[in-house]
Write an enzyme that holds these catalytic residues in place. Structure first.
Site: not given
Lengths: 776, 186
Positions: A674, A737-739
């Protein structure tokens, strides 16, 4: 695509006769130009004559020359040992264009005859003298950054896109053809293509039906989201949501595009209703630029005040961004500035302006990705103005508590991100002076930036079952757009239940399953994970409830706090011999399965409506165990090395180190992926991606050839370090934590470019023109 | 759009014989049908993905006669007698092709949409390296013996015909490197 007849031929004479017989006929070789342009109706032949079966696909070498068949593929030619040896310029020219796949298809003759990439030529709604003689030229006053400077006319400024042809011209190649009457001729390469002049539609010196057979080159001298879609469709068609079922077991990408229902979904359902048949609807790539959202344009003004020793005294951040004429979109560009640094005076204002543009949508890290570019670029500029190291300046102004509310952070390892990231990156080797570091003739720049994303956790439900055979089945109506809920939730459920991972099945992507939020806002892992954990813990509790009063169970009398789960069952923690599997318990009680529903709630002061839940990002969370209020967020520090060509202005990101505080990391492998994805998205945002609309409002960049995203070669040495501790605001301890990683990347790269070149680029993308100082 | 012509009706039917994953098919289709649409909608082989449908992204990569090509820009009518390998043809029974296993091991995908094209492209990239053919970043195209040193730079360039918006790129490079170093060891 318009209808056409397809004709097979076996020799060249047949081919030219077949073609000459009809004025609307065309030859098809590799198809990389013709099929592409037929799909957009720029070329509309009524007959296609396939010339691949003619052979003409060998490369023959003699002492005087090399003869290349018209059907030789670009790859074949570029990779041919003699070509590589004698005409490296030809190999290099071919290899510098397109991709291996395209070069494997495209033929030499097709390459020579390929058509311009001018976006107006490729758009039948635009004016183009080359496509439609006499209609005019929209490129003259349009989007023409890549167009010709030399050899243009008032009727056309398009370029021929071939790199190979330049090499062929340099090598004095001849083009050999056969004409419809059977006669053969050869044309010097330099006379083959025409400059536009008064007849831009006449591109080459071939008559209709004339077929290129070979080229002779002389030797050189010494030479997402299931419930949202269900509810939207139900509302659009006035039917009960229970009568709509949405299945989305897999979603490709999305990055925000799946956060709302776009018109094509409604249209597909409408078409199915009208035709009473299943309908499949595929958007073209160009339609995807207008009908599924995009990152809005922003104009930002940022002012900083600081004491001479580097203490921030004031921050003002004003943003104006674009929105469509009718839709609403909560898109807070300046939000991250309110709590970014310890500063006594902060004012932010985000304004949206309605424009006649397609509706923007939430894109990865909406607000933070854009706002952090302004804030982190400005902090970098301040560091040079004060002569203070950029990390030292950030450490000095670190917000140890929330700067507005004065409440603590639930966890915040940003200082550790700075320290460990800098150490790993080798920041101490940086000469602070701009334009001071080199690698050969390349200018080298080191830059860094801070990234933050406030934690978000919407409400979510999940169901967990353990069945007679001992297998577990956990499910929720969530979606997986790639970050890996399938994997992580299977691992989490196995862990919570003490079941072997191969005995656990996790399913999602079905609106008949318990309600889950869209995968967005970096909130799904937390929301879904907490729901899955709650369901699994309550499932174990249900088993404990069964056995505690069961005289024949070795677990009789146990309580939740006495037990440990392992090997598909429950044991008394202090007495491993007192163990029983779930399957044994179910069998003795005559049950097929036990099923329990679990849910997670936002740990803040929010109601259940979607909009307010989203605003939950911006209010303090309340710790479930202690009731303490705190602000939660994920943090990172990016460190970037760029190499800039001082003459050409090209920027390459040579390496990136990102130190990340994401709280508890459930699966380091997928979490790292990610972060890498966010970094690469940031590289694209910083250097490549730009949607251009020309004076008329027409989008000029509606293919992946014009809207350039990072390819494999653009993403080099990337290292991710995880630091910090599980967060206290969520039972699971994650922060999302994706963005996170796309925030701050634009600034980190811009800051490195400044360090390399001494040129401060304040607008994205950082194009060659801006680096060379010809354009702000 | 172009999908409209998928039914075996239309003014210009063309009968084409082609071999897909070792199975020979004789199909009669409108001349407009691309190989991509035929694979997905006629033969039911949906592993091959439609990304941009205009030759820019690599999601529709298949292997024809040993070479990686883009099925979105290929008319079925132009594939007479050709041998096509799609992602469905790579594994042998339940045994994954080593490149598929390497992608899994290295987490070389996220959403998975571009993955079939990436894997087929990677298989061919390895073959191309064995054949010693140069790429844009090969220092000296004239050298034909031991021409290609397989640096990460080479892998990245050779895999740049396949876009990945999730950007699994470093892990894709790792997967290809894993295959090549395993070959070197054995």
């Amino acid at each position: 695509m318009k209808a056409f007849a397809f004709q097979r031929v076996t020799d060249a004479e047949d081919a030219v006769r077949a073609l000459a017989a009809r004025s609307g006929s065309m030859f098809l070789a590799g198809g990389t130009t013709l099929v592409d342009l037929m799909k957009v109706d720029v070329l509309t032949p009524d007959t296609i004559v396939g010339v691949r079966p003619l052979g003409l696909s060998s490369i023959d070498v003699s002492d005087e020359a090399i003869t290349v068949g018209a059907n030789v593929t670009n790859s074949h030619l570029a990779w041919h040992p003699v070509v590589r040896d004698r005409y490296p310029v030809l190999s290099e020219a071919i290899l510098s264009g397109a991709t291996t796949q395209i070069r494997n298809m495209a033929t030499v003759a097709g390459n020579i005859l390929q058509r311009t990439r001018c976006s107006y030529f490729r758009d039948i709604h635009a004016l183009c003298n080359r496509r439609q003689p006499g209609s005019g030229c929209d490129a003259l006053n349009g989007f023409n950054r890549g167009h010709a400077v030399l050899g243009v006319s008032e009727h056309c400024i398009a370029t021929h896109p071939s790199d190979m042809c330049v090499a062929m011209a340099v090598l004095d190649a001849d083009v050999h053809t056969v004409r419809p009457d059977g006669t053969k001729r050869s044309l010097p390469f330099g006379e083959f293509h025409h400059a536009p002049g008064d007849t831009p539609h006449v591109e080459v010196s071939l008559e209709h039906g004339e077929l290129i057979t070979h080229i002779v080159i002389p030797h050189l001298p010494a030479a997402r989201r299931s419930h949202g879609v269900r509810d939207s469709l139900a509302a659009a068609f006035g039917v009960d949501p229970a009568d709509v079922r949405v299945l989305v077991p897999f979603v490709g990408g999305a990055f925000g595009a799946g956060l709302r229902v776009w018109p094509h979904t409604i249209l597909a359902a409408l078409a199915a209703r009208v035709t009473k048949r299943p309908v499949k609807l595929v958007l073209t790539r160009a339609q995807m630029f207008t009908s599924i959202g995009h990152r809005p344009n922003t104009i930002q003004q940022l002012s900083l005040g600081a004491t001479r020793d580097g203490q921030l005294t004031a921050i003002e951040h004003i943003s104006t961004s674009s929105i469509g004429m009718s839709d609403e979109l909560f898109y807070p560009i300046t939000n991250g500035t309110t709590d970014g640094y310890a500063c006594p005076n902060v004012t932010t204002r985000a304004t949206q302006i309605r424009q006649s543009v397609p509706t923007p949508g939430w894109m990865r890290a909406p607000g933070e990705a854009e706002g952090s570019f302004a804030l982190e670029s400005a902090i970098d500029e301040l560091s040079y103005a004060l002569g203070i190291d950029p990390i030292e300046l950030r450490v000095k102004n670190h917000a140890h508590v929330h700067p507005e509310s004065g409440l603590p952070w639930s966890s915040n390892a940003l200082l550790e991100c700075y320290r460990k990231g800098a150490e790993r990156f080798g920041w101490s080797a940086r000469n602070p002076k701009p334009r001071s570091m080199r690698n050969g003739r390349q200018l080298v720049g080191y830059g860094m930036a801070r990234a933050a994303l406030i934690a978000f956790q919407p409400a979510c439900k999940a169901i967990a079952s353990i069945r007679r055979d001992g297998t577990a089945f956990v499910r929720s109506g969530a979606t997986d757009i790639g970050p890996g809920p399938y994997t992580v939730m299977t691992m989490l459920a196995a862990d919570c239940l003490g079941a072997p991972i191969e005995r656990v099945q996790f399913s999602l992507g079905d609106s008949a399953m318990p309600k889950a939020p869209a995968e967005g806002g970096s909130g799904l892992t937390g929301a879904l994970g907490n729901a899955v954990q709650a369901a699994c813990v309550d499932l174990v509790r249900a088993f404990v409830g069964r056995v505690t009063a069961d005289a024949s169970s070795p677990l009789k009398g146990c309580r939740m706090e006495d037990i440990t789960v392992r090997d598909g069952g429950i044991q008394i923690t202090d007495d491993p011999a007192r163990f029983e599997t779930y399957a044994e318990i179910l069998a003795r009680h005559g049950l097929d399965e036990i099923t329990v529903e679990g849910e997670s709630a936002p740990p803040g002061e929010t109601s259940s409506t979607a909009m307010v839940a989203r605003a939950g990002r911006f209010v303090p969370f309340t710790a479930p165990s202690t009731g303490a209020r705190a602000h939660a967020g994920a943090y990172a520090a990016h460190f970037v090395e760029v190499h800039v060509d001082p003459d050409l202005g090209t920027v390459r990101v040579a390496r990136v180190v990102s130190a990340v505080d994401g709280g508890r990391i459930l699966n380091p492998k997928t979490a790292r992926s990610q972060i890498i994805g966010g970094i690469a998205g940031g590289i694209g945002m910083a250097l490549l991606e730009e949607t251009v609309s020309d004076r008329t409002g027409r989008l000029a960049t509606t293919s992946l050839a014009e809207y350039v995203v990072a390819a494999n070669a653009d993403v080099r040495d990337v290292e991710v370090l995880f630091v910090g501790q599980p967060d206290s605001m969520s039972p699971l301890g994650t922060k999302g934590v994706g963005e996170l990683a796309i925030a701050g990347m634009g600034a980190a790269i811009a800051n490195a470019v400044y360090h390399a070149t001494g040129t401060r680029v304040r607008s994205l993308p950082i194009s060659i023109e801006k680096v060379l100082g010809n354009e702000a | 759009m172009s999908q409209a012509g998928i039914a075996p009706t239309g003014k210009h039917l063309v009968v084409t014989t082609l071999c897909v994953n070792n199975t020979t098919h004789e199909i009669s289709l409108d001349s407009r049908v691309t190989l991509l649409d035929a694979l997905r909608d006629v033969l039911g082989l949906t592993g091959t993905k439609k990304g941009c449908d205009q030759g820019a992204c690599g999601a529709c990569t298949v292997i024809i006669e040993g070479q990686r090509v883009l099925s979105c820009l290929m008319l079925v009518a132009a594939c007479e007698g050709q041998h096509v390998v799609t992602i469905e043809g790579l594994a042998v029974g339940d045994e994954l092709h080593p490149m598929q296993a390497a992608f899994l091991h290295c987490d070389a995908f996220q959403c998975g949409y571009c993955t079939p094209g990436q894997i087929l492209s990677a298989v061919c990239a390895v073959e191309e390296v064995h054949a010693g053919v140069p790429s844009h970043v090969t220092p000296e195209v004239r050298q034909t013996v031991n021409a290609v040193t397989l640096t990460d730079e080479e892998i990245r360039e050779r895999m740049s015909g396949n876009l990945c918006r999730c950007a699994a790129y470093p892990n894709i490079v790792a997967a290809v490197r894993q295959i090549l170093s395993a070959e070197v060891r054995s």
